[in-house]
Design a protein around this motif. Structure first.
Motif, PDB file in Angstrom:
ATOM      1  N   GLY A 133     145.225 102.404 154.573  1.00  0.00           N
ATOM      2  CA  GLY A 133     144.684 102.617 153.238  1.00  0.00           C
ATOM      3  C   GLY A 133     145.606 102.103 152.152  1.00  0.00           C
ATOM      4  O   GLY A 133     145.174 101.448 151.191  1.00  0.00           O
ATOM      5  N   ILE A 134     146.911 102.364 152.292  1.00  0.00           N
ATOM      6  CA  ILE A 134     147.883 101.881 151.304  1.00  0.00           C
ATOM      7  C   ILE A 134     147.933 100.362 151.290  1.00  0.00           C
ATOM      8  O   ILE A 134     147.982  99.723 150.225  1.00  0.00           O
ATOM      9  CB  ILE A 134     149.274 102.476 151.591  1.00  0.00           C
ATOM     10  CG1 ILE A 134     149.259 103.994 151.381  1.00  0.00           C
ATOM     11  CG2 ILE A 134     150.341 101.828 150.710  1.00  0.00           C
ATOM     12  CD1 ILE A 134     150.529 104.692 151.812  1.00  0.00           C
ATOM     13  N   LEU A 135     147.916  99.761 152.484  1.00  0.00           N
ATOM     14  CA  LEU A 135     147.914  98.291 152.585  1.00  0.00           C
ATOM     15  C   LEU A 135     146.714  97.700 151.858  1.00  0.00           C
ATOM     16  O   LEU A 135     146.845  96.725 151.097  1.00  0.00           O
ATOM     17  CB  LEU A 135     147.892  97.887 154.055  1.00  0.00           C
ATOM     18  CG  LEU A 135     147.701  96.388 154.340  1.00  0.00           C
ATOM     19  CD1 LEU A 135     148.915  95.599 153.863  1.00  0.00           C
ATOM     20  CD2 LEU A 135     147.470  96.150 155.835  1.00  0.00           C
ATOM     21  N   LEU A 136     145.535  98.293 152.055  1.00  0.00           N
ATOM     22  CA  LEU A 136     144.329  97.782 151.389  1.00  0.00           C
ATOM     23  C   LEU A 136     144.440  97.926 149.874  1.00  0.00           C
ATOM     24  O   LEU A 136     144.016  97.037 149.132  1.00  0.00           O
ATOM     25  CB  LEU A 136     143.093  98.529 151.898  1.00  0.00           C
ATOM     26  CG  LEU A 136     142.756  98.390 153.380  1.00  0.00           C
ATOM     27  CD1 LEU A 136     141.447  99.095 153.693  1.00  0.00           C
ATOM     28  CD2 LEU A 136     142.696  96.938 153.802  1.00  0.00           C
ATOM     29  N   GLY A 137     144.995  99.045 149.412  1.00  0.00           N
ATOM     30  CA  GLY A 137     145.165  99.243 147.975  1.00  0.00           C
ATOM     31  C   GLY A 137     146.076  98.204 147.362  1.00  0.00           C
ATOM     32  O   GLY A 137     145.780  97.639 146.296  1.00  0.00           O
TER      33      GLY A 137
END
Length: 314
Positions: free
Chosen positions: A263-267
């Motif tokens: 999720g952090i990577l996508l953000g």
């Protein structure tokens, strides 16, 4: 007396949920955005959705039948792929375009890699990116109220002001299913409440993206610009991607920490593509890149087996 133990192939954990049941609930969750998209853009949006869904089902059935496989269209996975692809298309695309996109999603991305459960990226997003690269002009031409206009994110990137409330409600230009943030939130909350998706990916995706947008606003001298933040959260396919495509069972991590990292990577990727990239959007490419990194993410976040690393005492 010697006993023989037989171990069946995985999975060893059984559940009453079926693929058709899960896919059906996701389709139900997409209904608010789908119905609003038809209301917002009219009969052509409805026809585009119908063509895309039917094309995906037909391509899957024909491929499986010709390859001597069991036809599994009743599991609704092809229907869901078609619906997601349609919601990622502009309402005014020529009708051959969703057929081509359906072929790419079902045959190239899904079936050629082994079918459901074997695809390395989300089929609908893979098809959307293929169409964006191949037919950029048609995929980025938006009409609203019979007027050709830019999407709110494109206007925002050009330094123009946007109506955040219109973006929240959906009365603006965009793809069929991305314009109404409230409709997508209703569907996303339904999936969370029913346990179909885990909260980690959408929460950390939206949360990390919001943090970087706020930091960017501070760096640009905007201060804590909530209107700028809301415009980015409600604009484009962020809500659609965060709740309905980044959470795809096949192409997202299964480890709890892996989902957080994913999720952090996508953000971060969405922020970089939107702010510093050539396009006003970035969700599709961010999720596809994230899909490709899922094996690595799972490898570094897999929990240690019980007792592993323990010190043996004599």
């Amino acid at each position: 007396m010697e006993q023989t133990m037989k171990i069946s192939s995985s999975p060893h954990i059984r559940d009453k949920e079926t693929t058709a049941n899960i896919m059906g609930q996701v389709i139900v969750a997409l209904m608010p955005a789908t119905i609003f998209g038809i209301y917002n853009f009219g009969i052509k949006a409805f026809i585009t959705i119908l063509i895309t869904v039917i094309s995906c089902v037909v391509f899957e059935a024909c491929y499986q039948k010709n390859m001597g496989q069991k036809v599994t269209v009743k599991d609704l996975s092809a229907v869901l792929t078609g619906l997601l692809l349609a919601l990622n298309l502009p309402p005014d695309v020529p009708f051959w375009l969703p057929v081509l996109g359906s072929f790419f999603a079902i045959i190239v991305v899904k079936q050629l890699f082994g079918g459901l459960g074997q695809n390395f990226m989300n089929p609908a997003l893979g098809a959307r990116c293929f169409l964006l690269i191949s037919f950029t002009g048609r995929m980025t031409a938006f009409t609203y109220d019979a007027v050709t206009t830019a999407t709110p994110l494109a206007s925002l990137k050009a330094g123009e002001s946007v109506d955040v409330m219109s973006m929240f409600l959906g009365t603006t230009a965009g793809t069929i299913g991305e314009t109404s943030a409230v409709a997508l939130l209703i569907g996303g909350l339904f999936l969370l409440a029913t346990g179909i998706i885990n909260y980690r990916i959408p929460v950390f995706y939206l949360g990390s993206f919001a943090v970087f947008i706020l930091l960017y606003g501070l760096a640009q001298g905007r201060g804590i610009d909530i209107s700028f933040l809301m415009a980015h959260l409600f604009g484009g396919g962020l809500m659609l991607g965060a709740f309905f495509m980044a959470t795809d069972y096949v192409t997202s991590p299964i480890t709890p920490n892996g989902r957080i990292l994913f999720g952090i990577l996508l953000g971060v990727l969405t922020f970089l593509f939107r702010i510093f990239g050539g396009s006003a959007e970035g969700v599709s490419y961010a999720i596809i890149i994230g899909n490709l990194l899922v094996p690595l993410i799972e490898r570094i976040t897999v929990p240690k087996a019980f007792g592993k690393g323990a010190v043996k005492h004599e």
